[in-house]
Design a protein around this motif. Structure first.
Motif, PDB file in Angstrom:
ATOM      1  N   ALA A  71      -6.183   7.387   1.443  1.00  0.00           N
ATOM      2  CA  ALA A  71      -6.464   8.823   1.397  1.00  0.00           C
ATOM      3  C   ALA A  71      -6.306   9.386   2.804  1.00  0.00           C
ATOM      4  N   PHE A  72      -5.568  10.479   2.917  1.00  0.00           N
ATOM      5  CA  PHE A  72      -5.326  11.143   4.192  1.00  0.00           C
ATOM      6  C   PHE A  72      -5.824  12.572   4.092  1.00  0.00           C
ATOM      7  N   SER A  73      -6.411  13.076   5.180  1.00  0.00           N
ATOM      8  CA  SER A  73      -6.856  14.468   5.173  1.00  0.00           C
ATOM      9  C   SER A  73      -6.775  15.039   6.581  1.00  0.00           C
ATOM     10  N   LYS A  74      -6.430  16.319   6.612  1.00  0.00           N
ATOM     11  CA  LYS A  74      -6.416  17.086   7.856  1.00  0.00           C
ATOM     12  C   LYS A  74      -6.737  18.515   7.490  1.00  0.00           C
ATOM     13  N   ASN A  75      -7.785  19.039   8.060  1.00  0.00           N
ATOM     14  CA  ASN A  75      -8.208  20.426   7.800  1.00  0.00           C
ATOM     15  C   ASN A  75      -8.434  20.695   6.317  1.00  0.00           C
ATOM     16  N   GLY A  76      -9.034  19.728   5.621  1.00  0.00           N
ATOM     17  CA  GLY A  76      -9.397  19.930   4.225  1.00  0.00           C
ATOM     18  C   GLY A  76      -8.265  19.821   3.236  1.00  0.00           C
ATOM     19  N   SER A  77      -7.139  19.264   3.623  1.00  0.00           N
ATOM     20  CA  SER A  77      -6.035  19.098   2.666  1.00  0.00           C
ATOM     21  C   SER A  77      -5.890  17.615   2.327  1.00  0.00           C
ATOM     22  N   PRO A  78      -6.579  17.137   1.285  1.00  0.00           N
ATOM     23  CA  PRO A  78      -6.542  15.711   0.969  1.00  0.00           C
ATOM     24  C   PRO A  78      -5.231  15.289   0.305  1.00  0.00           C
ATOM     25  N   LEU A  79      -4.820  14.079   0.595  1.00  0.00           N
ATOM     26  CA  LEU A  79      -3.625  13.495   0.012  1.00  0.00           C
ATOM     27  C   LEU A  79      -3.937  12.038  -0.276  1.00  0.00           C
ATOM     28  N   GLN A  80      -3.739  11.602  -1.516  1.00  0.00           N
ATOM     29  CA  GLN A  80      -4.099  10.249  -1.907  1.00  0.00           C
ATOM     30  C   GLN A  80      -2.885   9.537  -2.493  1.00  0.00           C
ATOM     31  N   VAL A  81      -2.673   8.285  -2.064  1.00  0.00           N
ATOM     32  CA  VAL A  81      -1.580   7.464  -2.577  1.00  0.00           C
ATOM     33  C   VAL A  81      -2.104   6.059  -2.831  1.00  0.00           C
ATOM     34  N   GLN A  82      -1.406   5.344  -3.696  1.00  0.00           N
ATOM     35  CA  GLN A  82      -1.768   3.965  -3.976  1.00  0.00           C
ATOM     36  C   GLN A  82      -0.767   3.050  -3.279  1.00  0.00           C
ATOM     37  N   ALA A  83      -1.280   2.057  -2.583  1.00  0.00           N
ATOM     38  CA  ALA A  83      -0.440   1.073  -1.910  1.00  0.00           C
ATOM     39  C   ALA A  83      -0.226  -0.111  -2.850  1.00  0.00           C
ATOM     40  N   THR A  84       1.018  -0.551  -2.970  1.00  0.00           N
ATOM     41  CA  THR A  84       1.354  -1.650  -3.871  1.00  0.00           C
ATOM     42  C   THR A  84       2.245  -2.653  -3.149  1.00  0.00           C
ATOM     43  N   HIS A  85       2.494  -3.763  -3.821  1.00  0.00           N
ATOM     44  CA  HIS A  85       3.431  -4.765  -3.306  1.00  0.00           C
ATOM     45  C   HIS A  85       4.879  -4.366  -3.588  1.00  0.00           C
ATOM     46  N   GLY A  86       5.096  -3.414  -4.464  1.00  0.00           N
ATOM     47  CA  GLY A  86       6.441  -3.061  -4.923  1.00  0.00           C
ATOM     48  C   GLY A  86       7.358  -2.529  -3.838  1.00  0.00           C
ATOM     49  N   GLN A  87       6.817  -1.877  -2.801  1.00  0.00           N
ATOM     50  CA  GLN A  87       7.653  -1.280  -1.769  1.00  0.00           C
ATOM     51  C   GLN A  87       7.856  -2.188  -0.562  1.00  0.00           C
ATOM     52  N   THR A  88       7.386  -3.417  -0.616  1.00  0.00           N
ATOM     53  CA  THR A  88       7.427  -4.263   0.569  1.00  0.00           C
ATOM     54  C   THR A  88       8.392  -5.426   0.406  1.00  0.00           C
ATOM     55  N   GLN A  89       8.951  -5.854   1.514  1.00  0.00           N
ATOM     56  CA  GLN A  89       9.703  -7.101   1.554  1.00  0.00           C
ATOM     57  C   GLN A  89       8.713  -8.264   1.643  1.00  0.00           C
ATOM     58  N   ASN A  90       7.679  -8.073   2.460  1.00  0.00           N
ATOM     59  CA  ASN A  90       6.640  -9.071   2.646  1.00  0.00           C
ATOM     60  C   ASN A  90       5.574  -8.836   1.575  1.00  0.00           C
ATOM     61  N   LYS A  91       5.504  -9.700   0.606  1.00  0.00           N
ATOM     62  CA  LYS A  91       4.610  -9.495  -0.541  1.00  0.00           C
ATOM     63  C   LYS A  91       3.143  -9.770  -0.213  1.00  0.00           C
ATOM     64  N   LEU A  92       2.827 -10.093   1.042  1.00  0.00           N
ATOM     65  CA  LEU A  92       1.432 -10.216   1.452  1.00  0.00           C
ATOM     66  C   LEU A  92       0.838  -8.848   1.782  1.00  0.00           C
ATOM     67  N   LEU A  93       1.687  -7.855   1.935  1.00  0.00           N
ATOM     68  CA  LEU A  93       1.243  -6.521   2.320  1.00  0.00           C
ATOM     69  C   LEU A  93       1.234  -5.575   1.130  1.00  0.00           C
ATOM     70  N   TYR A  94       0.339  -4.616   1.171  1.00  0.00           N
ATOM     71  CA  TYR A  94       0.331  -3.481   0.261  1.00  0.00           C
ATOM     72  C   TYR A  94       0.914  -2.316   1.068  1.00  0.00           C
ATOM     73  N   ALA A  95       1.845  -1.569   0.500  1.00  0.00           N
ATOM     74  CA  ALA A  95       2.488  -0.502   1.272  1.00  0.00           C
ATOM     75  C   ALA A  95       2.672   0.753   0.439  1.00  0.00           C
ATOM     76  N   ALA A  96       2.739   1.862   1.153  1.00  0.00           N
ATOM     77  CA  ALA A  96       3.015   3.164   0.536  1.00  0.00           C
ATOM     78  C   ALA A  96       3.668   4.053   1.583  1.00  0.00           C
ATOM     79  N   SER A  97       4.527   4.929   1.115  1.00  0.00           N
ATOM     80  CA  SER A  97       5.116   5.944   1.979  1.00  0.00           C
ATOM     81  C   SER A  97       4.414   7.260   1.692  1.00  0.00           C
ATOM     82  N   VAL A  98       4.076   7.954   2.754  1.00  0.00           N
ATOM     83  CA  VAL A  98       3.362   9.216   2.598  1.00  0.00           C
ATOM     84  C   VAL A  98       3.985  10.236   3.545  1.00  0.00           C
TER      85      VAL A  98
END
Length: 158
Positions: A71-98
């Motif tokens: 979850a990211f917020s700046k000046n009351g504008s929240p933005l939420q994303v889910q991090a998954t293994h699907g976007q990564t080359q290294n499957k030990l990491l959870y990743a998301a683009s925001v």
């Protein structure tokens, strides 16, 4: 000329971070060790790749079956994303683009729920300072100059 070509490519290339990037948070809780990475380094306004390495606190074994929310917020504008293994080359990491368009300090929270104990979420938070977007000409200037450098080297050789 061919023997100089690899050195020329190394000299003009930019640093690439595969999965991961720069460490922006490393925190140990009673259950997990959570490490958060951001790419590009330094983070700039625009599209940011955020990766999370989740490890068990006692053994430092990676946790691969968790639900990781960012979850990211700046000046009351929240933005939420889910991090998954699907976007990564290294499957030990959870990743998301925001997409964080405004430079400045953004507050973020990483919330982790494991599949075997989803009733107790573990959360860590921090602040990521985003620089202004880099102008396109500055960002790609070395790539645009590469053909002219090659032509100049060829002219010098001849």
């Amino acid at each position: 000329m061919q023997r100089y070509l690899p050195w020329l490519f190394l000299a003009t290339s930019t640093l690439l971070f595969g999965d991961g990037g720069a460490v922006i948070l490393h925190q140990r809780s009673s259950v997990f060790v959570i490490t958060v990475f951001a790419s590009p380094a330094p983070p700039r306004a625009g599209i940011i790749d955020v990766s999370v390495l989740l490890q068990q606190s006692e053994t430092l074994e990676p946790v691969l079956d968790a639900d990781v929310q960012l979850a990211f917020s700046k000046n009351g504008s929240p933005l939420q994303v889910q991090a998954t293994h699907g976007q990564t080359q290294n499957k030990l990491l959870y990743a998301a683009s925001v997409r964080l368009d405004a430079p400045g300090d953004w507050h973020y929270t990483v919330t982790v729920r494991t599949t075997h104990d989803s009733s107790i979420p573990v959360g860590v938070s921090g602040i990521i300072a985003l620089a202004a977007q880099e102008p396109k000409l500055t960002a790609y200037g070395s790539y645009l100059a590469l053909p002219f450098v090659c032509l100049g080297l060829f002219a010098l050789h001849q």
